[in-house]
Design a protein around this motif. Structure first.
Motif, mmCIF file in Angstrom:
data_model
loop_
_atom_site.group_PDB
_atom_site.id
_atom_site.type_symbol
_atom_site.label_atom_id
_atom_site.label_comp_id
_atom_site.label_asym_id
_atom_site.label_seq_id
_atom_site.Cartn_x
_atom_site.Cartn_y
_atom_site.Cartn_z
ATOM 1 N N SER A 39 0.834 -1.206 0.000
ATOM 2 C CA SER A 39 0.000 0.000 0.000
ATOM 3 C C SER A 39 0.864 1.249 0.000
ATOM 4 C CB SER A 39 -0.910 0.011 1.228
ATOM 5 O OG SER A 39 -1.496 1.278 1.391
ATOM 6 N N PRO A 40 0.735 2.103 -1.015
ATOM 7 C CA PRO A 40 1.505 3.355 -1.038
ATOM 8 C C PRO A 40 1.214 4.246 0.171
ATOM 9 C CG PRO A 40 0.482 2.952 -3.167
ATOM 10 C CD PRO A 40 -0.069 1.930 -2.213
ATOM 11 N N THR A 41 -0.007 4.214 0.654
ATOM 12 C CA THR A 41 -0.376 5.023 1.820
ATOM 13 C C THR A 41 0.381 4.567 3.054
ATOM 14 O OG1 THR A 41 -2.582 5.364 0.899
ATOM 15 C CG2 THR A 41 -2.293 5.818 3.249
ATOM 16 N N TYR A 42 0.360 3.270 3.320
ATOM 17 C CA TYR A 42 1.074 2.751 4.486
ATOM 18 C C TYR A 42 2.587 2.861 4.315
ATOM 19 C CZ TYR A 42 -2.898 1.031 7.104
ATOM 20 O OH TYR A 42 -4.038 0.961 7.860
ATOM 21 N N GLU A 44 4.155 5.312 2.913
ATOM 22 C CA GLU A 44 4.497 6.679 3.293
ATOM 23 C C GLU A 44 4.379 6.894 4.804
ATOM 24 O OE1 GLU A 44 6.136 10.223 2.700
ATOM 25 O OE2 GLU A 44 5.891 8.661 1.201
ATOM 26 N N VAL A 45 3.357 6.314 5.426
ATOM 27 C CA VAL A 45 3.201 6.420 6.887
ATOM 28 C C VAL A 45 4.417 5.816 7.583
ATOM 29 C CG1 VAL A 45 1.865 5.571 8.865
ATOM 30 C CG2 VAL A 45 0.685 6.479 6.863
ATOM 31 N N ALA A 46 4.803 4.617 7.175
ATOM 32 C CA ALA A 46 5.952 3.943 7.797
ATOM 33 C C ALA A 46 7.234 4.726 7.561
ATOM 34 C CB ALA A 46 6.084 2.524 7.247
ATOM 35 N N ARG A 47 7.410 5.234 6.347
ATOM 36 C CA ARG A 47 8.621 5.999 6.022
ATOM 37 C C ARG A 47 8.725 7.236 6.913
ATOM 38 N NH1 ARG A 47 8.217 6.581 0.599
ATOM 39 N NH2 ARG A 47 9.564 4.813 0.278
ATOM 40 N N LYS A 48 7.630 7.969 7.048
ATOM 41 C CA LYS A 48 7.642 9.173 7.884
ATOM 42 C C LYS A 48 7.901 8.824 9.342
ATOM 43 C CE LYS A 48 4.656 12.082 5.060
ATOM 44 N NZ LYS A 48 3.356 12.755 4.963
ATOM 45 N N ARG A 49 7.278 7.764 9.815
ATOM 46 C CA ARG A 49 7.428 7.367 11.213
ATOM 47 C C ARG A 49 8.869 6.962 11.530
ATOM 48 N NH1 ARG A 49 3.980 2.645 14.202
ATOM 49 N NH2 ARG A 49 4.544 3.239 16.315
ATOM 50 N N VAL A 50 9.466 6.164 10.673
ATOM 51 C CA VAL A 50 10.839 5.725 10.893
ATOM 52 C C VAL A 50 11.796 6.907 10.776
ATOM 53 C CG1 VAL A 50 12.709 4.293 9.990
ATOM 54 C CG2 VAL A 50 10.411 3.340 10.220
ATOM 55 N N ASN A 51 11.604 7.745 9.769
ATOM 56 C CA ASN A 51 12.478 8.903 9.607
ATOM 57 C C ASN A 51 12.400 9.843 10.802
ATOM 58 O OD1 ASN A 51 13.540 8.119 7.157
ATOM 59 N ND2 ASN A 51 12.057 9.266 5.955
#
Length: 65
Positions: A39-42, A44-51
């Motif tokens: 999922s592109p949405t998830y 992006e969520v995971a990427r932002k959270r980890v970053n």
């Protein structure tokens, strides 16, 4: 489970990353990680959270010096 079943620098594979909870846990415990999410949405969520977590960790290290 990550803390108990792995050692520092082990690689954690999460084939269903979702919001990135396991990736943040791996980062917290000094493990390397690979996250897979369709999922592109998830993604992006995971990427932002980890970053965000990585940046906070770097800032804490700088504050301690």
């Amino acid at each position: 489970a990550i803390k108990i079943l792995t050692y520092k620098n082990d690689i954690i594979l999460d084939p269903f990353t979702g919001s990135g909870t396991s990736l943040v846990a791996a980062e917290t415990l000094d493990r390397r990680w690979i996250g897979i999410e369709l999922s592109p949405t998830y993604t992006e969520v995971a990427r932002k959270r980890v970053n965000l977590f990585v940046e906070q960790k770097k800032q804490m290290e700088l504050d301690l010096k």
